[in-house]
Design a protein around this motif. Structure first.
Motif, PDB file in Angstrom:
ATOM      1  N   VAL A 349       0.934  -1.154  -0.099  1.00 16.02           N
ATOM      2  CA  VAL A 349       0.046  -0.123  -0.035  1.00 16.02           C
ATOM      3  C   VAL A 349       0.770   1.278  -0.079  1.00 16.02           C
ATOM      4  CG1 VAL A 349      -1.538   1.267   1.206  1.00 16.02           C
ATOM      5  CG2 VAL A 349      -1.907  -1.154   1.115  1.00 16.02           C
ATOM      6  N   GLU A 350       2.034   1.137   0.921  1.00 14.95           N
ATOM      7  CA  GLU A 350       2.742   2.340   0.664  1.00 14.95           C
ATOM      8  C   GLU A 350       3.502   2.820  -0.373  1.00 14.95           C
ATOM      9  OE1 GLU A 350       3.770   1.952   5.789  1.00 14.95           O
ATOM     10  OE2 GLU A 350       5.331   1.163   4.182  1.00 14.95           O
ATOM     11  N   ARG A 351       4.028   1.558  -1.187  1.00 13.23           N
ATOM     12  CA  ARG A 351       4.613   1.844  -2.281  1.00 13.23           C
ATOM     13  C   ARG A 351       3.860   2.282  -3.456  1.00 13.23           C
ATOM     14  NH1 ARG A 351       6.396  -2.863  -2.167  1.00 13.23           N
ATOM     15  NH2 ARG A 351       4.758  -3.864  -3.449  1.00 13.23           N
ATOM     16  N   GLU A 352       2.525   1.907  -3.627  1.00 10.21           N
ATOM     17  CA  GLU A 352       1.771   2.005  -4.470  1.00 10.21           C
ATOM     18  C   GLU A 352       0.909   3.197  -4.511  1.00 10.21           C
ATOM     19  OE1 GLU A 352       0.956   0.570  -7.608  1.00 10.21           O
ATOM     20  OE2 GLU A 352       2.690  -0.623  -7.032  1.00 10.21           O
ATOM     21  N   VAL A 353       0.779   3.859  -3.116  1.00 12.01           N
ATOM     22  CA  VAL A 353       0.234   5.105  -2.987  1.00 12.01           C
ATOM     23  C   VAL A 353       0.892   5.980  -3.128  1.00 12.01           C
ATOM     24  CG1 VAL A 353      -0.622   6.591  -1.093  1.00 12.01           C
ATOM     25  CG2 VAL A 353      -1.449   4.310  -1.299  1.00 12.01           C
ATOM     26  N   ARG A 354       2.444   5.842  -2.744  1.00 12.80           N
ATOM     27  CA  ARG A 354       3.275   7.022  -3.116  1.00 12.80           C
ATOM     28  C   ARG A 354       3.517   7.127  -4.764  1.00 12.80           C
ATOM     29  NH1 ARG A 354       9.040   8.077  -3.916  1.00 12.80           N
ATOM     30  NH2 ARG A 354       9.750   9.698  -2.668  1.00 12.80           N
ATOM     31  N   ARG A 355       3.597   6.058  -5.391  1.00  9.86           N
ATOM     32  CA  ARG A 355       3.449   6.053  -6.659  1.00  9.86           C
ATOM     33  C   ARG A 355       2.439   6.781  -7.646  1.00  9.86           C
ATOM     34  NH1 ARG A 355       1.680   3.782 -10.883  1.00  9.86           N
ATOM     35  NH2 ARG A 355       0.582   2.546  -9.567  1.00  9.86           N
ATOM     36  N   THR A 356       1.385   6.631  -6.866  1.00 11.13           N
ATOM     37  CA  THR A 356       0.191   7.024  -7.483  1.00 11.13           C
ATOM     38  C   THR A 356       0.189   8.764  -7.137  1.00 11.13           C
ATOM     39  OG1 THR A 356      -0.990   5.004  -7.618  1.00 11.13           O
ATOM     40  CG2 THR A 356      -2.363   7.050  -7.598  1.00 11.13           C
TER      41      THR A 356
END
Length: 403
Positions: A349-356
């Protein structure tokens, strides 16, 4: 906007402002007019409101009805204080918004003390309705089970709190497997009723009615809503006159017991007039958000709302809070805190939210990726930073401790 047939007593408003020397001179041009209109009067800001405090105190002491001092923010050294009549205008409010009956038992979960307005207000609302009140106040989670055992003994039917408190309390019931009381009514104010709170409410208390009021400690209650209404839309109180100046909400309180200088007062929100989903034909006020919410981070103007909206694209994201550290300094950084759905992998979640977020809010993404890669992070947390005085959960906090 009030009832179109309601005259706006501009001469009386000018007399009111004459009692406030710090602001009175700004009305001289309007006093010189033969028939001044409301639009001839200046727009007041929160800074104007603060500068008038000594005069408002003297005005309150000259009135025959009592007054309560309330805080709308600030610190103990530079408070933003407000005065409301001791009756809290509840009689006028109840004529338009009266969600409780004499058989109701209300759990008042708003924080008392420290000049907070909501706890006193809901006690008065319950008294006006003839209901039983349990003035509990917010309870730390470590003691919550014991206090809820006590509450259960009194067979409560209604609960009042901020939407953050409602969500936190219902999540506690769900997480611990406790059966909640038969709350048939949830009363709320203080902050917009968000998706997280609405989702948990509909899941845990699917039949509960939602009854909200919108306003501030300076203006007092501006509008109200109930079952069938849009959550962001409010029917205006007859004693409030609302104007929109390029979308900014201006409030003029016409109640004879109004003490504060609420005359074309810029409350700090933006809105629009609309028709409510409940079917009432009178124009209602839809609150769209804060007035000029932009902030500068890494030399880029962004809004907290657009960052939050980008994060909420992910189905696993239940709620968002933005924390700023060393804001305005070369070392400033932002931490996006996320509450994730049960079973979600926090690291993913942390990785994908940051990217988005850095992709969608491209101005922010460019600065982070090219100039300050460590200035923006995402962290999954179990709880957010909460205002200790009001128990509201702000979207944006500055120099916040770790959650």
């Amino acid at each position: 906007m009030t009832n179109p047939d309601t005259p706006i007593p501009v001469p009386a408003l000018l007399e009111r402002m004459a009692e406030i020397p710090a602001l009175s001179g700004r009305y001289d041009d309007a006093r010189a007019l033969a028939q001044p209109q409301l639009s001839d009067l200046p727009i007041l800001t929160k800074d104007d409101f603060r500068s008038a405090l000594p005069d408002v105190l003297r005005r309150a002491r000259r009135r025959t009805h009592g007054a309560i001092v309330l805080g709308s923010g600030g610190t103990t050294s530079t408070p933003k204080l407000s005065f409301i009549s001791s009756g809290q205008l509840v009689e006028a409010i109840a004529a338009e918004w009266s969600p409780l009956g004499h058989q109701d038992v209300l759990v008042n979960y708003d924080t008392p003390g420290r000049l907070c307005s909501s706890h006193n207000f809901f006690n008065a609302v319950a008294h006006q309705a003839g209901a039983v009140t349990i003035p509990l106040g917010a309870v730390d989670e470590a003691q919550l089970s014991e206090w809820l055992d006590f509450v259960d003994l009194l067979e409560p039917t209604a609960l009042n709190a901020t939407q953050s408190q409602i969500a936190n309390l219902l999540e506690f019931y769900e997480r611990t497997g406790r059966k909640p009381p038969t709350f048939t009514k949830l009363l709320w104010t203080g902050e917009p009723f968000g998706d997280r709170a609405l989702e948990i409410t509909r899941r845990v208390l699917p039949d509960a009615e939602l009854h909200g009021v919108y306003g501030s400690t300076e203006t007092w209650v501006i509008g109200h809503n109930g079952p069938g209404c849009d959550m962001d839309t409010f029917h205006l109180m007859p004693y409030q006159h609302i104007e929109l100046e390029d979308g900014a909400i201006l409030v003029t309180n016409l109640h004879p017991e109004c003490i504060n200088p609420v005359v074309r007062y810029r409350i700090g929100d933006v809105g629009e007039f609309t028709r409510c989903a409940c079917g009432r034909e009178d124009p209602a006020l839809r609150v769209l958000g804060r007035d000029d919410p932009q902030m500068k981070f890494l030399s880029v103007l962004v809004t907290p709302q657009e960052i939050a909206e980008a994060a909420r694209v992910h189905e696993a994201v239940r709620d968002v809070q933005i924390a700023l550290f060393d804001h305005g300094s070369p070392a400033e950084r932002m931490e996006l805190r996320v509450k994730a759905a049960g079973g979600a992998d926090p690291a993913e979640v942390e990785r994908e939210v940051r990217r988005t977020v850095l992709t969608r809010v491209y101005r922010l993404g460019y600065e982070v990726e090219t100039e300050a890669p460590n200035a923006f992070s995402v962290r999954v947390v179990e709880r957010f930073t909460v205002n200790e005085r009001s128990n509201k959960t702000p979207l944006l906090v500055k120099d916040s401790p770790s959650a």
